[in-house]
Design an enzyme around this catalytic site. Structure first.
Site, short mmCIF file in Angstrom:
data_model
loop_
_atom_site.label_atom_id
_atom_site.label_comp_id
_atom_site.label_asym_id
_atom_site.label_seq_id
_atom_site.Cartn_x
_atom_site.Cartn_y
_atom_site.Cartn_z
N HIS A 331 0.80 -1.67 -0.28
CA HIS A 331 0.28 0.44 0.22
C HIS A 331 1.16 1.97 -0.50
O HIS A 331 0.77 2.11 -0.77
CB HIS A 331 -1.06 0.08 1.36
CG HIS A 331 -1.83 1.35 1.55
ND1 HIS A 331 -2.67 1.97 0.41
CD2 HIS A 331 -1.41 2.47 2.27
CE1 HIS A 331 -3.26 2.95 0.99
NE2 HIS A 331 -2.08 3.87 1.88
N HIS A 336 1.50 5.40 -2.11
CA HIS A 336 2.09 6.89 -1.47
C HIS A 336 2.82 7.09 -1.69
O HIS A 336 2.75 8.58 -3.12
CB HIS A 336 1.58 6.74 0.25
CG HIS A 336 0.35 6.53 0.74
ND1 HIS A 336 -0.44 7.85 0.55
CD2 HIS A 336 -0.11 5.42 1.00
CE1 HIS A 336 -1.39 7.52 2.11
NE2 HIS A 336 -1.28 6.25 1.77
N GLU A 376 -6.04 8.82 0.49
CA GLU A 376 -6.43 7.80 0.51
C GLU A 376 -7.36 7.38 -0.74
O GLU A 376 -7.54 6.36 -1.72
CB GLU A 376 -6.59 7.79 1.63
CG GLU A 376 -6.13 7.46 2.55
CD GLU A 376 -4.66 6.30 2.55
OE1 GLU A 376 -4.53 5.30 1.46
OE2 GLU A 376 -4.00 5.86 3.31
N SER A 395 -3.86 1.12 -5.24
CA SER A 395 -2.81 0.08 -4.49
C SER A 395 -4.40 -0.88 -3.81
O SER A 395 -3.68 -1.96 -3.09
CB SER A 395 -2.68 0.15 -2.71
OG SER A 395 -3.33 0.71 -2.20
#
EC number: 1.14.16.2
Length: 498
Positions: A331, A336, A376, A395
C-alpha cells in the site's frame, strides 16, 4: 517526463469491468475477504474525540451540588487554589450578576479572567449565557466560596482550562509519535489472515522491532525479505501495474517510472525504505520513517507536517495478496510513495499535517476524513477524464476498477463537505471527491485550514526541520524577515534574466 500513451477507458459498470478480468483476479476482487478494508484514520480520530467528550461529560455530571469540593478541578499554588468556574445567573435581573460577583469579593478572591460564553446547557427562562471566571482564593476558603456561589447561581461547575494538545516542535520529537492502533494486529484480531500463522506472526514481530527501535537521523535498517514475501509483492505489483496506464493520474505514472529507474522498483524485489527515502528527500523533501502498524490519527498527521511519511516494512499475508486489513508496504510503496514524488501533492500532504498541529479532537477527526477522501481515495480530472490519485485506490485492484466505473457517485472536492462525509470501511466507497487539479485542492485546503480555531499559526522551517509557532508579533516579524530574504533572492533572479 513522457507517460504511457494508452487509451483511457470510458466509465463502465463495475461488474462488467470485473468480468473482463481473468478468473483469479475477478474472484479476488469480489470475495468477502477482499471487500473488507483496514481500519481508517477516521475511526481512530472519532474514538479519540468520543473518549475526550465522555470524560468531559462525566466531569460535568459529577460536579453537581453535594460536597462542595467533589469533582472540582483546581491547582494548588502557595497555599491558594486556582481554578476555572462556570456558572449561569439565577434570574434575569441586573442584580443577579452583582450578587455572584459579591461572593468573590467577600472571600477576597483574585480574579484573573472573567468572560461570558454561550451556555452549553441553557435553562428555560434564563439568558442563554454562562460566565467563565478564573480566580485564586486561599485553599481553606474554597469550599465555602463554592457553596456561596451555588446559592446565588445555577449550573455551577469547575472546568479544566482549555489546553492546546501537545504536538512535536522539531522533527526529532517524532520519536514520541508512536501510538499504534492495534485492532488489526495479527496477534489480536481473529479475522486477520495471519492470525493462525505462527511463522507470519513471528515475522511481523521481528520487522516491527525495527520500527520500535528506530530513532530520527538513523538510516532505516534493511529487511531481508523471504521468497514468499517477494512472491506476494510480485502478484500485487504485476496486477496493479497493469491498470496504472489507464487508471492512474499522470503524477503517479511519472513518479512510478522514476522509482523503477532509480529505486529498484520491480516485480522480483521489494524496495528498501532507506533507498526510497533518499530518493524522495531529493525530489520533494519528504522522508520515510519505519512504523510498526497503523498510527493514531494525531501522530500520523503530525508527521506529515515535517514532510515525514510513516511507512510500514512488513508485507500482507500470502493467503490474501489482493487485500490487507491494515497498511502494509504494498500500500505504501505502490500507492503513496509515487504521489509523494510530486512537489504539488507533497505540499498538499504537508498542509494537512500543519493544519492538524494543536487542533482539537473534533478537528482531527474532520482532517482525517479530508485525508481519507483525498490522499487515500481521491480522484482528479486530467484531459477531461477522471483519474485516480488516492493511495487506497492505487493499491487496491478492486477499488481502482470500482472508482472509475459508473457505479459510485462523484462529487466536486470541497473540504467542508468532505470533512463530514460518512465514509465506508467495509466495502467500496459509494462516494468519491474529484479535484480539478492538485493546486486547486491545495488552495481549498488552505482556506479550510485557516478557519480551524487555534490561538496561533504554524510554519515549517525547512532549514531546521522545526515548526515555528506564530503566536506573537515578534515571532511573526522574525518569520517575515525570512520571507523578505527569499523575495529579495527571487527579485534578483528576475532582474538577472530580464
Amino acid at each position: 517526463m513522457p507517460t504511457p500513451s494508452a487509451p483511457s477507458p470510458q466509465p463502465k459498470g463495475f461488474r462488467r469491468a470485473v468480468s473482463e478480468q481473468d478468473a483469479k483476479q475477478a474472484e479476488a476482487v469480489t470475495s468477502p475477504r477482499f471487500i473488507g478494508r483496514r481500519q481508517s484514520l477516521i475511526e481512530d480520530a472519532r474514538k479519540e474525540r468520543e473518549a475526550a467528550a465522555a470524560a468531559a461529560a462525566a466531569a460535568v455530571a459529577s460536579s453537581e451540588p453535594g460536597n462542595p469540593l467533589e469533582a472540582v478541578v483546581f491547582e494548588e499554588r502557595d497555599g491558594n487554589a486556582v481554578l476555572n468556574l462556570l456558572f449561569s445567573l439565577r434570574g434575569t435581573k441586573p442584580s443577579s450578576l452583582s450578587r455572584a460577583v459579591k461572593v468573590f469579593e467577600t472571600f477576597e478572591a483574585k480574579i484573573h479572567h472573567l468572560e461570558t460564553r454561550p451556555a452549553q446547557r441553557p435553562l428555560a427562562g434564563s439568558p442563554h449565557l454562562e460566565y467563565f471566571v478564573r480566580f485564586e482564593v486561599p485553599s481553606g476558603d474554597l469550599a465555602a466560596l463554592l457553596s456561596s456561589v451555588r446559592r446565588v447561581s445555577d449550573d455551577v461547575r469547575s472546568a479544566r482550562e482549555d489546553k492546546v494538545p501537545w504536538f512535536p516542535r522539531k522533527v526529532s520529537e517524532l520519536d514520541k509519535c508512536h501510538h499504534l492502533v492495534t485492532k488489526f494486529d495479527p496477534d489480536l484480531d481473529l479475522d486477520h489472515p495471519g492470525f493462525s500463522d505462527q511463522v507470519y506472526r513471528q515475522r511481523r514481530k521481528l520487522i516491527a522491532e525495527i520500527a520500535f527501535q528506530y530513532k530520527h537521523g538513523e538510516p532505516i535498517p534493511h529487511v531481508e525479505y523471504t521468497a514468499e514475501e517477494i512472491a506476494t509483492w510480485k502478484e500485487v505489483y504485476v496486477t496493479l501495474k497493469g491498470l496504472y496506464a489507464t487508471h492512474a493520474c499522470r503524477e503517479h505514472l511519472e513518479g512510478f517510472q522514476l522509482l523503477e529507474r532509480y529505486c529498484g522498483y520491480r516485480e522480483d524485489s521489494i524496495p528498501q525504505l532507506e533507498d526510497v527515502s533518499r530518493f524522495l528527500k531529493e525530489r520533494t523533501g519528504f522522508q520515510l520513517r519505519p512504523v510498526a502498524g497503523l498510527l493514531s490519527a494525531r501522530d500520523f498527521l503530525a508527521s506529515l507536517a515535517f514532510r515525514v511519511f510513516q511507512c510500514t516494512q512488513y508485507i500482507r499475508h500470502a493467503s490474501s495478496p489482493m487485500h490487507s486489513p491494515e497498511p502494509d508496504c504494498c500500500h505504501e510503496l505502490l500507492g503513496h510513495v509515487p504521489m509523494l514524488a510530486d512537489r504539488t501533492f507533497a505540499q498538499f500532504s504537508q498542509d494537512i499535517g500543519l493544519a492538524s498541529l494543536g487542533a482539537s479532537d473534533e478537528e482531527i477527526e474532520k482532517l482525517s476524513t479530508v485525508y481519507w477522501f483525498t490522499v487515500e481515495f481521491g480522484l482528479c480530472k486530467q484531459n477531461g477524464e477522471l483519474k485516480a490519485y488516492g493511495a487506497g485506490l492505487l493499491s487496491s485492484y478492486g477499488e481502482l476498477l470500482h472508482s472509475l466505473s459508473e457505479e459510485p457517485e462523484v462529487r466536486a472536492f470541497d473540504p467542508d463537505t468532505a470533512a463530514v462525509q460518512p465514509y465506508q470501511d467495509q466495502t467500496y466507497q459509494p462516494v468519491y471527491f474529484v479535484s480539478e487539479s492538485f493546486n486547486d485542492a491545495k488552495d481549498k485546503l488552505r482556506n479550510y485550514a485557516s478557519r480551524i480555531q487555534r490561538p496561533f499559526s504554524v510554519k515549517f522551517d525547512p532549514y531546521t526541520l522545526a515548526i515555528d509557532v506564530l503566536d506573537s508579533p515578534h515571532t511573526i516579524q522574525r518569520s517575515l524577515e525570512g520571507v523578505q530574504d527569499e523575495l529579495h533572492t527571487l527579485a534578483h533572479a528576475l532582474s538577472a534574466i530580464s
